[in-house]
Motif scaffolding. Structure first.
Motif, PDB file in Angstrom:
ATOM      1  N   LEU A  77     -50.051  61.653 106.987  1.00  0.00           N
ATOM      2  CA  LEU A  77     -49.134  61.934 105.885  1.00  0.00           C
ATOM      3  C   LEU A  77     -48.358  60.675 105.545  1.00  0.00           C
ATOM      4  N   VAL A  78     -48.229  60.404 104.250  1.00  0.00           N
ATOM      5  CA  VAL A  78     -47.390  59.310 103.760  1.00  0.00           C
ATOM      6  C   VAL A  78     -46.303  59.930 102.899  1.00  0.00           C
ATOM      7  N   VAL A  79     -45.056  59.663 103.231  1.00  0.00           N
ATOM      8  CA  VAL A  79     -43.916  60.206 102.499  1.00  0.00           C
ATOM      9  C   VAL A  79     -43.212  59.069 101.784  1.00  0.00           C
ATOM     10  N   GLY A  80     -42.929  59.236 100.515  1.00  0.00           N
ATOM     11  CA  GLY A  80     -42.223  58.192  99.788  1.00  0.00           C
ATOM     12  C   GLY A  80     -41.838  58.644  98.405  1.00  0.00           C
ATOM     13  N   ASP A  81     -41.049  57.819  97.738  1.00  0.00           N
ATOM     14  CA  ASP A  81     -40.738  58.075  96.339  1.00  0.00           C
ATOM     15  C   ASP A  81     -41.968  57.715  95.520  1.00  0.00           C
ATOM     16  N   ARG A  82     -41.972  58.109  94.246  1.00  0.00           N
ATOM     17  CA  ARG A  82     -43.144  57.821  93.419  1.00  0.00           C
ATOM     18  C   ARG A  82     -43.042  56.406  92.854  1.00  0.00           C
ATOM     19  N   CYS A  83     -43.102  55.437  93.764  1.00  0.00           N
ATOM     20  CA  CYS A  83     -43.051  54.038  93.354  1.00  0.00           C
ATOM     21  C   CYS A  83     -44.346  53.655  92.636  1.00  0.00           C
ATOM     22  N   ARG A 104     -44.408  63.479  98.023  1.00  0.00           N
ATOM     23  CA  ARG A 104     -43.367  62.858  97.208  1.00  0.00           C
ATOM     24  C   ARG A 104     -42.005  63.341  97.693  1.00  0.00           C
ATOM     25  N   CYS A 105     -41.050  62.441  97.810  1.00  0.00           N
ATOM     26  CA  CYS A 105     -39.731  62.791  98.325  1.00  0.00           C
ATOM     27  C   CYS A 105     -39.100  63.888  97.482  1.00  0.00           C
ATOM     28  N   MET A 106     -38.763  64.997  98.140  1.00  0.00           N
ATOM     29  CA  MET A 106     -38.198  66.139  97.435  1.00  0.00           C
ATOM     30  C   MET A 106     -36.841  65.794  96.815  1.00  0.00           C
ATOM     31  N   ALA A 107     -36.013  65.045  97.537  1.00  0.00           N
ATOM     32  CA  ALA A 107     -34.685  64.722  97.031  1.00  0.00           C
ATOM     33  C   ALA A 107     -34.762  63.878  95.760  1.00  0.00           C
ATOM     34  N   GLU A 147     -51.520  72.748 107.404  1.00  0.00           N
ATOM     35  CA  GLU A 147     -51.851  71.765 108.436  1.00  0.00           C
ATOM     36  C   GLU A 147     -50.625  71.066 109.007  1.00  0.00           C
ATOM     37  N   PHE A 148     -49.460  71.262 108.367  1.00  0.00           N
ATOM     38  CA  PHE A 148     -48.225  70.676 108.870  1.00  0.00           C
ATOM     39  C   PHE A 148     -47.333  71.780 109.437  1.00  0.00           C
ATOM     40  N   PRO A 149     -46.841  71.618 110.661  1.00  0.00           N
ATOM     41  CA  PRO A 149     -46.059  72.672 111.319  1.00  0.00           C
ATOM     42  C   PRO A 149     -44.759  72.990 110.590  1.00  0.00           C
ATOM     43  N   ASP A 150     -44.337  74.255 110.700  1.00  0.00           N
ATOM     44  CA  ASP A 150     -43.074  74.667 110.090  1.00  0.00           C
ATOM     45  C   ASP A 150     -41.910  73.832 110.613  1.00  0.00           C
ATOM     46  N   GLY A 151     -41.961  73.507 111.894  1.00  0.00           N
ATOM     47  CA  GLY A 151     -40.871  72.750 112.491  1.00  0.00           C
ATOM     48  C   GLY A 151     -40.750  71.324 112.004  1.00  0.00           C
ATOM     49  N   HIS A 152     -41.759  70.825 111.289  1.00  0.00           N
ATOM     50  CA  HIS A 152     -41.722  69.457 110.767  1.00  0.00           C
ATOM     51  C   HIS A 152     -41.223  69.400 109.327  1.00  0.00           C
ATOM     52  N   ARG A 153     -41.172  70.548 108.671  1.00  0.00           N
ATOM     53  CA  ARG A 153     -40.957  70.546 107.221  1.00  0.00           C
ATOM     54  C   ARG A 153     -39.671  69.864 106.794  1.00  0.00           C
ATOM     55  N   ARG A 154     -38.591  70.137 107.473  1.00  0.00           N
ATOM     56  CA  ARG A 154     -37.304  69.583 107.046  1.00  0.00           C
ATOM     57  C   ARG A 154     -37.310  68.061 107.084  1.00  0.00           C
ATOM     58  N   ARG A 155     -38.048  67.476 108.014  1.00  0.00           N
ATOM     59  CA  ARG A 155     -38.049  66.021 108.158  1.00  0.00           C
ATOM     60  C   ARG A 155     -39.094  65.322 107.291  1.00  0.00           C
ATOM     61  N   ILE A 156     -40.210  65.998 106.982  1.00  0.00           N
ATOM     62  CA  ILE A 156     -41.289  65.313 106.262  1.00  0.00           C
ATOM     63  C   ILE A 156     -41.254  65.565 104.757  1.00  0.00           C
ATOM     64  N   TRP A 186     -32.098  55.218 118.015  1.00  0.00           N
ATOM     65  CA  TRP A 186     -32.923  55.427 116.819  1.00  0.00           C
ATOM     66  C   TRP A 186     -34.389  55.502 117.196  1.00  0.00           C
ATOM     67  N   SER A 187     -34.843  54.581 118.020  1.00  0.00           N
ATOM     68  CA  SER A 187     -36.248  54.560 118.416  1.00  0.00           C
ATOM     69  C   SER A 187     -36.505  55.293 119.721  1.00  0.00           C
ATOM     70  N   ASN A 188     -35.475  55.531 120.507  1.00  0.00           N
ATOM     71  CA  ASN A 188     -35.666  56.207 121.785  1.00  0.00           C
ATOM     72  C   ASN A 188     -35.667  57.728 121.666  1.00  0.00           C
ATOM     73  N   ARG A 189     -35.005  58.246 120.632  1.00  0.00           N
ATOM     74  CA  ARG A 189     -34.925  59.690 120.451  1.00  0.00           C
ATOM     75  C   ARG A 189     -36.164  60.206 119.729  1.00  0.00           C
ATOM     76  N   ARG A 190     -36.764  61.270 120.247  1.00  0.00           N
ATOM     77  CA  ARG A 190     -37.966  61.826 119.605  1.00  0.00           C
ATOM     78  C   ARG A 190     -37.609  62.422 118.257  1.00  0.00           C
ATOM     79  N   TYR A 191     -38.333  62.005 117.219  1.00  0.00           N
ATOM     80  CA  TYR A 191     -38.045  62.425 115.859  1.00  0.00           C
ATOM     81  C   TYR A 191     -38.813  63.691 115.486  1.00  0.00           C
TER      82      TYR A 191
END
Length: 227
Positions: free
Chosen positions: A56-62, A80-83, A154-163, A208-213
């Motif tokens: 998955l690639v997440v980004g603005d519509r650059c 595409r970034c929802m926000a 194919e993407f878990p419910d628990g990932h939705r808020r972050r992806i 930032w990098s040590n905590r599981r995202y």
């Protein structure tokens, strides 16, 4: 600085989430005008350094980003970034209708499945047209498909808020801008990159990098690897 004048130049930054669910900055490069050629060179550099298995690639519509993902990571999905998308649609809505439109769009992204979200979006678009908000309706119809990729099974419910947004990289970009604004202008691209990379190392050299995202164990083991 270019020939005595100062111009804005893009810096492209990519953050990856590894198999163990931790974040890592995997690419930083000067992107000039953030066009297709810049994105292609950026992605090619990461692939040559070993980037693989992208799902998955997440980004603005650059400009150029979507086509580059399609050509260089053909098995990866694009979200595409929802926000950003919500702001794009609402920018075409006059203040007198903005409260209703904002609530209606939030209802679209509150749906539990992609099919129901697409159906709800069409209902909202039809209501926008009835309210003479044709530009907003067209914007909603044009972008709702690539903005609801996160709802695919194919993407878990628990990932939705972050992806569903690129908030993760927006926070990092704010830290970069805060530092580069102090400098104002740079004599060349290398000096800018040195400062940006130093700031990134400072921000990411902690929890930032040590905590599981993301909990990657929620991904289906049989999901076909991309790229």
């Amino acid at each position: 600085s270019w020939g005595g004048s100062v111009e804005n130049v893009s810096i492209l930054v990519a953050i990856g989430v590894s198999k163990d669910g931790h974040r890592e900055v995997i690419g930083v490069a000067e992107g000039m005008r953030e066009d297709s050629a810049s994105w292609e060179q950026f992605f090619r550099g990461m692939i040559e350094r070993g980037l693989k298995g992208v799902r998955l690639v997440v980004g603005d519509r650059c400009a150029g980003l979507v086509s580059t993902v399609g050509s260089m990571l053909p098995k990866a999905r694009y979200q595409r970034c929802m926000a950003h998308f919500l702001r794009n649609v609402l920018s075409k809505v006059p203040p007198s209708h903005r409260e209703w439109a904002s609530a209606a769009l939030k209802a679209v992204f509150a749906m539990e499945s992609r099919e129901s979200a697409l159906d709800k979006a069409e209902t909202v678009a039809a209501e926008m047209e009835a309210r003479r908000l044709k530009a907003a309706a067209n914007c909603l119809r044009e972008g709702i498909g690539e903005t609801t990729t996160y709802l695919l099974p194919e993407f878990p419910d628990g990932h939705r808020r972050r992806i569903r947004t690129n908030n993760m990289i927006e926070r990092l970009n704010r830290e970069i801008r805060r530092r580069t604004r102090v400098v104002g202008s740079f004599p060349d691209g290398n000096s800018a990159l040195m400062l940006v990379c130093a700031r990134i190392r400072y921000v990411t050299a902690n929890e930032w990098s040590n905590r599981r995202y993301l909990d990657m164990s929620r991904l289906d083991d049989n999901l076909q690897e991309a790229n």
